[in-house]
Design a protein around this motif. Structure first.
Motif, PDB file in Angstrom:
ATOM      1  N   PRO A  52       0.817  -1.224   0.000  1.00  0.00           N
ATOM      2  CA  PRO A  52       0.000   0.000   0.000  1.00  0.00           C
ATOM      3  C   PRO A  52       0.849   1.273   0.000  1.00  0.00           C
ATOM      4  O   PRO A  52       0.469   2.264  -0.636  1.00  0.00           O
ATOM      5  N   ALA A  53       1.998   1.249   0.692  1.00  0.00           N
ATOM      6  CA  ALA A  53       2.869   2.424   0.706  1.00  0.00           C
ATOM      7  C   ALA A  53       3.439   2.694  -0.683  1.00  0.00           C
ATOM      8  O   ALA A  53       3.472   3.839  -1.153  1.00  0.00           O
ATOM      9  N   VAL A  54       3.877   1.624  -1.359  1.00  0.00           N
ATOM     10  CA  VAL A  54       4.391   1.769  -2.725  1.00  0.00           C
ATOM     11  C   VAL A  54       3.289   2.280  -3.650  1.00  0.00           C
ATOM     12  O   VAL A  54       3.507   3.183  -4.471  1.00  0.00           O
ATOM     13  N   CYS A  55       2.114   1.704  -3.514  1.00  0.00           N
ATOM     14  CA  CYS A  55       0.990   2.098  -4.369  1.00  0.00           C
ATOM     15  C   CYS A  55       0.636   3.563  -4.161  1.00  0.00           C
ATOM     16  O   CYS A  55       0.403   4.304  -5.133  1.00  0.00           O
ATOM     17  N   PHE A  56       0.605   4.007  -2.914  1.00  0.00           N
ATOM     18  CA  PHE A  56       0.288   5.406  -2.635  1.00  0.00           C
ATOM     19  C   PHE A  56       1.344   6.327  -3.248  1.00  0.00           C
ATOM     20  O   PHE A  56       1.015   7.387  -3.790  1.00  0.00           O
ATOM     21  N   LEU A 201       0.309   3.125 -17.136  1.00  0.00           N
ATOM     22  CA  LEU A 201       1.705   3.029 -16.712  1.00  0.00           C
ATOM     23  C   LEU A 201       1.801   2.795 -15.210  1.00  0.00           C
ATOM     24  O   LEU A 201       2.640   2.002 -14.747  1.00  0.00           O
ATOM     25  N   ALA A 202       0.944   3.446 -14.438  1.00  0.00           N
ATOM     26  CA  ALA A 202       0.962   3.281 -12.977  1.00  0.00           C
ATOM     27  C   ALA A 202       0.672   1.829 -12.582  1.00  0.00           C
ATOM     28  O   ALA A 202       1.346   1.265 -11.714  1.00  0.00           O
ATOM     29  N   THR A 203      -0.335   1.220 -13.226  1.00  0.00           N
ATOM     30  CA  THR A 203      -0.666  -0.166 -12.882  1.00  0.00           C
ATOM     31  C   THR A 203       0.422  -1.120 -13.344  1.00  0.00           C
ATOM     32  O   THR A 203       0.729  -2.097 -12.656  1.00  0.00           O
ATOM     33  N   ALA A 204       1.019  -0.842 -14.508  1.00  0.00           N
ATOM     34  CA  ALA A 204       2.103  -1.704 -15.001  1.00  0.00           C
ATOM     35  C   ALA A 204       3.299  -1.659 -14.049  1.00  0.00           C
ATOM     36  O   ALA A 204       3.873  -2.699 -13.697  1.00  0.00           O
ATOM     37  N   VAL A 205       3.663  -0.453 -13.623  1.00  0.00           N
ATOM     38  CA  VAL A 205       4.788  -0.314 -12.679  1.00  0.00           C
ATOM     39  C   VAL A 205       4.446  -0.982 -11.355  1.00  0.00           C
ATOM     40  O   VAL A 205       5.281  -1.689 -10.771  1.00  0.00           O
ATOM     41  N   ALA A 260      -8.152  -1.911 -11.224  1.00  0.00           N
ATOM     42  CA  ALA A 260      -8.113  -3.368 -11.068  1.00  0.00           C
ATOM     43  C   ALA A 260      -8.247  -4.059 -12.414  1.00  0.00           C
ATOM     44  O   ALA A 260      -7.584  -5.067 -12.675  1.00  0.00           O
ATOM     45  N   ALA A 261      -9.102  -3.519 -13.284  1.00  0.00           N
ATOM     46  CA  ALA A 261      -9.277  -4.111 -14.613  1.00  0.00           C
ATOM     47  C   ALA A 261      -8.008  -3.974 -15.446  1.00  0.00           C
ATOM     48  O   ALA A 261      -7.552  -4.936 -16.078  1.00  0.00           O
ATOM     49  N   VAL A 262      -7.417  -2.785 -15.432  1.00  0.00           N
ATOM     50  CA  VAL A 262      -6.200  -2.558 -16.217  1.00  0.00           C
ATOM     51  C   VAL A 262      -5.042  -3.370 -15.637  1.00  0.00           C
ATOM     52  O   VAL A 262      -4.244  -3.961 -16.381  1.00  0.00           O
ATOM     53  N   TYR A 263      -4.946  -3.399 -14.301  1.00  0.00           N
ATOM     54  CA  TYR A 263      -3.899  -4.202 -13.649  1.00  0.00           C
ATOM     55  C   TYR A 263      -3.991  -5.656 -14.093  1.00  0.00           C
ATOM     56  O   TYR A 263      -2.972  -6.307 -14.343  1.00  0.00           O
ATOM     57  N   SER A 264      -5.210  -6.166 -14.186  1.00  0.00           N
ATOM     58  CA  SER A 264      -5.406  -7.563 -14.554  1.00  0.00           C
ATOM     59  C   SER A 264      -4.902  -7.855 -15.961  1.00  0.00           C
ATOM     60  O   SER A 264      -4.478  -8.984 -16.256  1.00  0.00           O
ATOM     61  N   LEU A 265      -4.939  -6.847 -16.840  1.00  0.00           N
ATOM     62  CA  LEU A 265      -4.404  -7.027 -18.183  1.00  0.00           C
ATOM     63  C   LEU A 265      -2.900  -7.285 -18.138  1.00  0.00           C
ATOM     64  O   LEU A 265      -2.373  -8.077 -18.918  1.00  0.00           O
ATOM     65  N   PHE A 266      -2.215  -6.587 -17.244  1.00  0.00           N
ATOM     66  CA  PHE A 266      -0.764  -6.763 -17.110  1.00  0.00           C
ATOM     67  C   PHE A 266      -0.409  -7.973 -16.251  1.00  0.00           C
ATOM     68  O   PHE A 266       0.629  -8.619 -16.479  1.00  0.00           O
ATOM     69  N   MET A 267      -1.251  -8.270 -15.274  1.00  0.00           N
ATOM     70  CA  MET A 267      -0.906  -9.214 -14.203  1.00  0.00           C
ATOM     71  C   MET A 267      -0.498 -10.579 -14.728  1.00  0.00           C
ATOM     72  O   MET A 267       0.555 -11.115 -14.348  1.00  0.00           O
ATOM     73  N   PHE A 268      -1.306 -11.161 -15.590  1.00  0.00           N
ATOM     74  CA  PHE A 268      -1.020 -12.513 -16.057  1.00  0.00           C
ATOM     75  C   PHE A 268       0.225 -12.550 -16.939  1.00  0.00           C
ATOM     76  O   PHE A 268       1.034 -13.474 -16.849  1.00  0.00           O
ATOM     77  N   VAL A 269       0.395 -11.530 -17.782  1.00  0.00           N
ATOM     78  CA  VAL A 269       1.567 -11.476 -18.658  1.00  0.00           C
ATOM     79  C   VAL A 269       2.835 -11.273 -17.838  1.00  0.00           C
ATOM     80  O   VAL A 269       3.843 -11.978 -18.019  1.00  0.00           O
ATOM     81  N   PHE A 270       2.794 -10.320 -16.903  1.00  0.00           N
ATOM     82  CA  PHE A 270       3.971 -10.026 -16.089  1.00  0.00           C
ATOM     83  C   PHE A 270       4.331 -11.201 -15.181  1.00  0.00           C
ATOM     84  O   PHE A 270       5.514 -11.524 -15.004  1.00  0.00           O
ATOM     85  N   ALA A 271       3.317 -11.837 -14.580  1.00  0.00           N
ATOM     86  CA  ALA A 271       3.582 -12.969 -13.687  1.00  0.00           C
ATOM     87  C   ALA A 271       4.223 -14.120 -14.451  1.00  0.00           C
ATOM     88  O   ALA A 271       5.159 -14.771 -13.957  1.00  0.00           O
ATOM     89  N   ALA A 272       3.729 -14.379 -15.664  1.00  0.00           N
ATOM     90  CA  ALA A 272       4.307 -15.448 -16.480  1.00  0.00           C
ATOM     91  C   ALA A 272       5.741 -15.116 -16.880  1.00  0.00           C
ATOM     92  O   ALA A 272       6.636 -15.968 -16.808  1.00  0.00           O
TER      93      ALA A 272
END
Length: 288
Positions: A52-56, A201-205, A260-272
């Motif tokens: 949460p601190a990083v996100c803020f 960009l914020a969600t990707a980072v 949350a929706a945009v994060y989810s677009l990156f989440m699976f690709v980045f995690a893999a």
């Protein structure tokens, strides 16, 4: 967002996902904390305090509009998703630790999610338009915890059925999240370009930082490789469906659900991709 999707589809989708989580849990998953206390404490500290601190910091750095900023903090406060277990399995993480962390953090989030979200609402001075009240918190986590308890009961009574349903439920959870993401982007199609420019960009980072922090901090604390990988996936792969549900159904704002929706677009690709990097680093091929 379409009312049928938000009032019926969202609670049902979240219930199915949490029921699937319950199918993978036993009471021993909660007792396991005593056997791996350091790994659990370090991972939870990263997830509940550092993230949460990083996100803020990112919210301030990218100067996000109020509702998108609140959505980012809601996302940061959400526990790990069920897909974290799958990624951990694929890339040689300690899946038992993932299950334990997901179980514990889903319970802790009953208290931390509304605190963090309400602090964000207060920071942006939006109490007049959005709020996360205690009654709504109880409703949300009834939708979250009751299906989990039902799934655990089924697991205890019908272990073979629970084992057979594990893979279909995981796949179904990913499909449900994908449908929700598409629905949100379609609902907000007139503004989606601006939203992606504002929060993409914020969600990707945030996603990349979450995955890396979830690995590096445990390793620095002396946690073994498999548990550090599990921590990374748990911290980087959020329960996007829960964040979307709270935004749309509780805070009554589709715009708050956009991060949350945009994060989810990156989440699976980045995690893999991150899992592949870790697999190469430790010289072990990813499971298929």
């Amino acid at each position: 967002m379409d009312s049928a999707l938000s009032t019926v589809g969202l609670p049902l989708a979240l219930g199915i996902i949490m029921f699937g989580l319950g199918l993978s849990l036993t009471p021993d998953d909660f007792r396991r904390v005593s056997r791996h206390p350091r790994a659990v404490v370090v991972a939870l500290a990263c997830q509940l305090l550092l993230l949460p601190a990083v996100c803020f910091g990112l919210v301030l750095l990218f100067d996000l509009p109020p509702l998108l900023g609140i959505g980012m903090m809601l996302l940061a406060a959400s526990p790990g998703g069920t897909s974290a277990n799958l990624f951990s399995h694929l890339f040689h993480g300690d899946v038992a630790l993932n299950v334990t962390l997901t179980a514990i953090n889903s319970v802790i989030a009953i208290f931390t999610l509304p605190i963090i979200t309400n602090l964000a609402i207060a920071w942006f001075d939006r109490e007049d338009s959005v709020s996360l009240q205690f009654r709504k918190v109880v409703e949300v986590f009834a939708v979250v915890l009751l299906p989990v308890l039902l799934g655990m009961l089924v697991r205890a009574r019908r272990a073979a059925f629970a084992a057979r349903m594990d893979k279909p439920v995981r796949i179904g959870s990913a499909v449900i999240l994908a449908i929700l993401v598409i629905a949100i982007l379609l609902d907000q199609r007139e503004n989606v370009g601006d939203y992606l420019a504002d929060v993409g960009l914020a969600t990707a980072v945030f996603c990349a930082v979450s995955l890396v922090v979830g690995y590096v901090i445990p390793k620095a604390a002396g946690i073994v490789e498999s548990q550090a990988i599990a921590s990374s996936m748990e911290i980087g792969v959020h329960n996007g469906t829960l964040a979307i549900y709270v935004a749309v159904e509780v805070l009554d704002s589709t715009e708050i659900s956009v991060p949350a929706a945009v994060y989810s677009l990156f989440m699976f690709v980045f995690a893999a991709a991150w899992g592949y990097v870790l697999s190469r680093r430790i010289g072990a091929p990813a499971r298929t």
